[in-house]
Every structure is written in structure tokens, then in C-alpha cells.
Design a protein around this motif. Structure first.
Motif, PDB file in Angstrom:
ATOM      1  N   VAL A  36       0.830  -1.205   0.000  1.00 21.34           N
ATOM      2  CA  VAL A  36       0.000   0.000   0.000  1.00 21.34           C
ATOM      3  C   VAL A  36       0.865   1.256   0.000  1.00 21.34           C
ATOM      4  N   ALA A  37       1.872   1.284   0.849  1.00 21.63           N
ATOM      5  CA  ALA A  37       2.744   2.464   0.899  1.00 21.63           C
ATOM      6  C   ALA A  37       3.441   2.688  -0.442  1.00 21.63           C
ATOM      7  N   THR A  38       3.921   1.592  -1.048  1.00 22.05           N
ATOM      8  CA  THR A  38       4.588   1.704  -2.348  1.00 22.05           C
ATOM      9  C   THR A  38       3.617   2.153  -3.425  1.00 22.05           C
ATOM     10  N   ALA A  39       2.425   1.554  -3.424  1.00 19.59           N
ATOM     11  CA  ALA A  39       1.436   1.892  -4.449  1.00 19.59           C
ATOM     12  C   ALA A  39       1.041   3.362  -4.382  1.00 19.59           C
ATOM     13  N   ILE A  40       0.820   3.855  -3.183  1.00 21.53           N
ATOM     14  CA  ILE A  40       0.418   5.262  -3.046  1.00 21.53           C
ATOM     15  C   ILE A  40       1.546   6.184  -3.488  1.00 21.53           C
ATOM     16  N   GLU A  41       2.773   5.815  -3.164  1.00 19.54           N
ATOM     17  CA  GLU A  41       3.919   6.606  -3.623  1.00 19.54           C
ATOM     18  C   GLU A  41       3.980   6.649  -5.143  1.00 19.54           C
ATOM     19  N   LEU A  42       3.589   5.541  -5.790  1.00 18.94           N
ATOM     20  CA  LEU A  42       3.600   5.481  -7.248  1.00 18.94           C
ATOM     21  C   LEU A  42       2.471   6.288  -7.877  1.00 18.94           C
ATOM     22  N   GLY A  43       1.414   6.551  -7.125  1.00 21.12           N
ATOM     23  CA  GLY A  43       0.299   7.313  -7.674  1.00 21.12           C
ATOM     24  C   GLY A  43      -1.073   6.699  -7.457  1.00 21.12           C
ATOM     25  N   TYR A  44      -1.138   5.489  -6.880  1.00 25.69           N
ATOM     26  CA  TYR A  44      -2.443   4.885  -6.583  1.00 25.69           C
ATOM     27  C   TYR A  44      -3.175   5.719  -5.536  1.00 25.69           C
ATOM     28  N   ARG A  45      -4.505   5.790  -5.695  1.00 24.34           N
ATOM     29  CA  ARG A  45      -5.321   6.493  -4.707  1.00 24.34           C
ATOM     30  C   ARG A  45      -6.493   5.643  -4.223  1.00 24.34           C
ATOM     31  N   LEU A  46      -6.722   4.504  -4.841  1.00 25.22           N
ATOM     32  CA  LEU A  46      -7.761   3.564  -4.407  1.00 25.22           C
ATOM     33  C   LEU A  46      -7.086   2.306  -3.869  1.00 25.22           C
ATOM     34  N   VAL A  47      -7.469   1.923  -2.646  1.00 29.27           N
ATOM     35  CA  VAL A  47      -6.961   0.697  -2.036  1.00 29.27           C
ATOM     36  C   VAL A  47      -8.155  -0.142  -1.602  1.00 29.27           C
ATOM     37  N   ASP A  48      -8.125  -1.420  -1.970  1.00 29.05           N
ATOM     38  CA  ASP A  48      -9.233  -2.330  -1.702  1.00 29.05           C
ATOM     39  C   ASP A  48      -8.797  -3.431  -0.744  1.00 29.05           C
ATOM     40  N   THR A  49      -9.547  -3.605   0.345  1.00 31.74           N
ATOM     41  CA  THR A  49      -9.275  -4.669   1.302  1.00 31.74           C
ATOM     42  C   THR A  49     -10.600  -5.286   1.728  1.00 31.74           C
ATOM     43  N   ALA A  50     -10.558  -6.146   2.741  1.00 30.34           N
ATOM     44  CA  ALA A  50     -11.765  -6.797   3.245  1.00 30.34           C
ATOM     45  C   ALA A  50     -11.475  -7.401   4.606  1.00 30.34           C
ATOM     46  N   GLU A  51     -12.514  -7.506   5.406  1.00 25.03           N
ATOM     47  CA  GLU A  51     -12.392  -8.210   6.679  1.00 25.03           C
ATOM     48  C   GLU A  51     -11.772  -9.595   6.468  1.00 25.03           C
ATOM     49  N   ASN A  52     -12.246 -10.287   5.435  1.00 24.32           N
ATOM     50  CA  ASN A  52     -11.830 -11.666   5.231  1.00 24.32           C
ATOM     51  C   ASN A  52     -10.363 -11.807   4.830  1.00 24.32           C
TER      52      ASN A  52
END
Length: 279
Positions: A36-52
Motif C-alpha cells: 500500500v505504501a509503495t502503491a500510493i507513492e507510485l500514484g495509486y489512490r484507491l486501495v481495496d481490502t476486506a475483513e476476510n
């Protein structure tokens, strides 16, 4: 390298959601934090997770470590069948937000309909209440078939912002996509590049287009999703692939090229059956 963030789509209830984001299954907390930290640094702004997935705490740590303001990020999570109830959905939301370390969740999804349990309507009623109370910015479903969607809409009058379904060139879900389009539901593809086996990426039609456009097979497949008006949450923890997956907004596929990939469809039976599976 920092890429331009993905363009957004306006959801039914007004939220702006990036068209492409990071999926985090089946990462553990440590892997999710790093990705997540790497992705956001690259430019991602949507992160998808789940309880499961069991990684919401790691995702939350990655979000915080990025240093990007909360209002520039779009965070999706999902809850399991044990929370299918009006009050239970609210508790699921609170627990997820707490694990994520967030004051609010952007998009909360019912992860699977679990029709044998037959409480997904109550789960949806709980989400509607959370939306009305401002606890979440958008609400949706995951793995719902048109029949499931028809029922929750008929019983509540509220249409989901998003339905997240397994979708790739080998599982094109044409009937589901058509239903979504008629109702203004945004289709979001999970396992968009074909899952762990990656058979899609080895298909001759995909390889040929990748060579033609000077792109990776994964980039071509993600571009196929975009050409169809879909959104997608490809998962990767590899920094190079993370960058490649987001770098798909500066080329296009022709209608014939899109059709050549859609022709790989093996029918809905090739994907998960949410009438028979769920958690």
C-alpha cells in the motif's frame, strides 16, 4: 517514479472513485503495509481490502505511512456473512474502520450474498443506514448476481454504487455488466488479469496485442477493462508490476482489439458462483 493518478468515476451517491486501484488479497498485514505504501507513492489512490483478507491493520499502516492526506485516498473494505443484519452491518463498519485506523470508510461492500443464509437484504438495509448517517461515502455489493441486486433494490429503493465481481477476458460477465449499466451501478473487476494461474496473460490474443502496443500482457488486459467502462483492482506487491498496472491511461485498444479479448470468454461457469460460495 510517480505516475498520474487514475481518472475517477462519479458514483450514484456522489463520491468520486478512481477507476483503477490496488487489490490486497491474499497479502498479510506486513505485505499489505509495504504494498500500500509503495502503491500510493507510485500514484495509486484507491486501495481495496476486506475483513476476510485479515490485512486491514496492515493496509491502515500503509495508508498512514504514505503521508498522503486522507481526503485524497479512497478506501474500500467488505464484511462477511456474520454481519448480515441492520445493526450488525454498523458493527462491521466500526470494526473495519478501527482496524484500518480511519474515521470513515469510502466504500463499504457486502462481500458475498450468501443466499442460503438469506440475510443479505438486511445487510443492505444496514449499509443504507450507514450511508444516510454519513458513516460511509458510498455503499455497494460484491459478487451479487442480477437476481440478488434486483431484490435489494426492490426492497429498499436504493441502488448500489458499485458491484465488485470476478471479471476478466475469460469471465466477461456480459449479463451482469448489462444489468449494472441499466441501473447506473459501476462494475468493479476483481481478479481482472485472471488470477493466480494467469492463463489470460499467456493467451495468444493477449500476447499479440502486447507486442503490437509495446506493452505488457497485464497492461493490455487492464486497458480492456477500461475500454469497456469498467473499474478494476489488480493485486500485486511487486513495485515494478504496481507501476506497470497503473500506467495504462496513455494508450487505447480499438473496438476490434477489445472484441478479440472478449472472445476469450469461457462463460460465467468459469468464475466463482455466489449462489454456492461465500463467507
Amino acid at each position: 517514479m510517480t505516475l498520474t493518478p487514475a481518472p475517477t468515476v462519479t458514483l450514484l451517491h456522489g463520491a468520486e472513485m478512481p477507476r483503477l486501484g490496488l487489490g490486497t488479497s491474499p497479502m498479510d498485514d506486513d505485505a499489505a503495509e509495504a504494498a500500500v505504501a509503495t502503491a500510493i507513492e507510485l500514484g495509486y489512490r484507491l486501495v481495496d481490502t476486506a475483513e476476510n483478507y485479515g490485512n486491514e491493520r496492515g493496509v491502515g499502516r500503509g495508508l498512514k505511512a504514505s503521508g498522503v492526506p486522507r481526503d485524497e485516498l479512497f478506501v474500500t473494505t467488505k464484511f462477511n456473512k456474520r454481519w448480515h443484519g441492520v445493526e450488525l452491518a454498523a458493527e462491521a463498519c466500526e470494526r473495519s474502520a478501527d482496524r484500518l485506523g480511519l474515521d470513515y470508510v469510502d466504500l463499504l461492500l457486502v462481500h458475498w450474498p450468501n443466499p442460503q443464509q438469506d440475510r443479505y437484504v438486511q445487510a443492505w438495509q444496514g449499509l443504507v443506514r450507514l450511508l444516510e448517517g454519513g458513516r460511509v461515502r458510498a455503499i455497494g455489493t460484491s459478487n451479487f448476481k442480477p437476481a440478488h441486486l434486483e431484490r435489494i433494490i426492490a426492497e429498499t429503493g436504493v441502488v448500489p454504487d458499485v458491484n465488485q465481481i470476478q471479471l476478466s477476458p475469460t469471465v466477461t460477465r456480459e449479463s451482469a455488466r448489462a444489468y449494472h449499466a441499466r441501473h447506473g451501478i459501476v462494475t468493479q473487476s476483481w481478479s481482472p488479469i485472471g488470477g493466480q494461474r494467469n492463463d489470460v496473460l499467456r493467451a495468444p490474443a493477449v500476447v499479440e496485442l502486447a507486442e503490437r502496443h509495446g506493452r505488457t500482457p497485464a497492461q493490455v488486459v487492464l486497458r480492456w477493462h477500461l475500454e469497456l467502462g469498467l473499474t478494476a483492482v489488480p493485486k500485486s506487491s511487486d513495485p515494478v508490476r504496481l507501476g506497470q498496472n497503473l500506467d495504462v491511461f496513455d494508450f487505447s485498444l480499438s473496438a476490434d482489439e477489445v472484441a478479440s479479448l472478449s472472445a476469450l470468454d469461457q462463460g460465467d461457469a468459469a468464475g466463482a458462483d455466489s449462489d454456492a460460495f461465500g463467507h
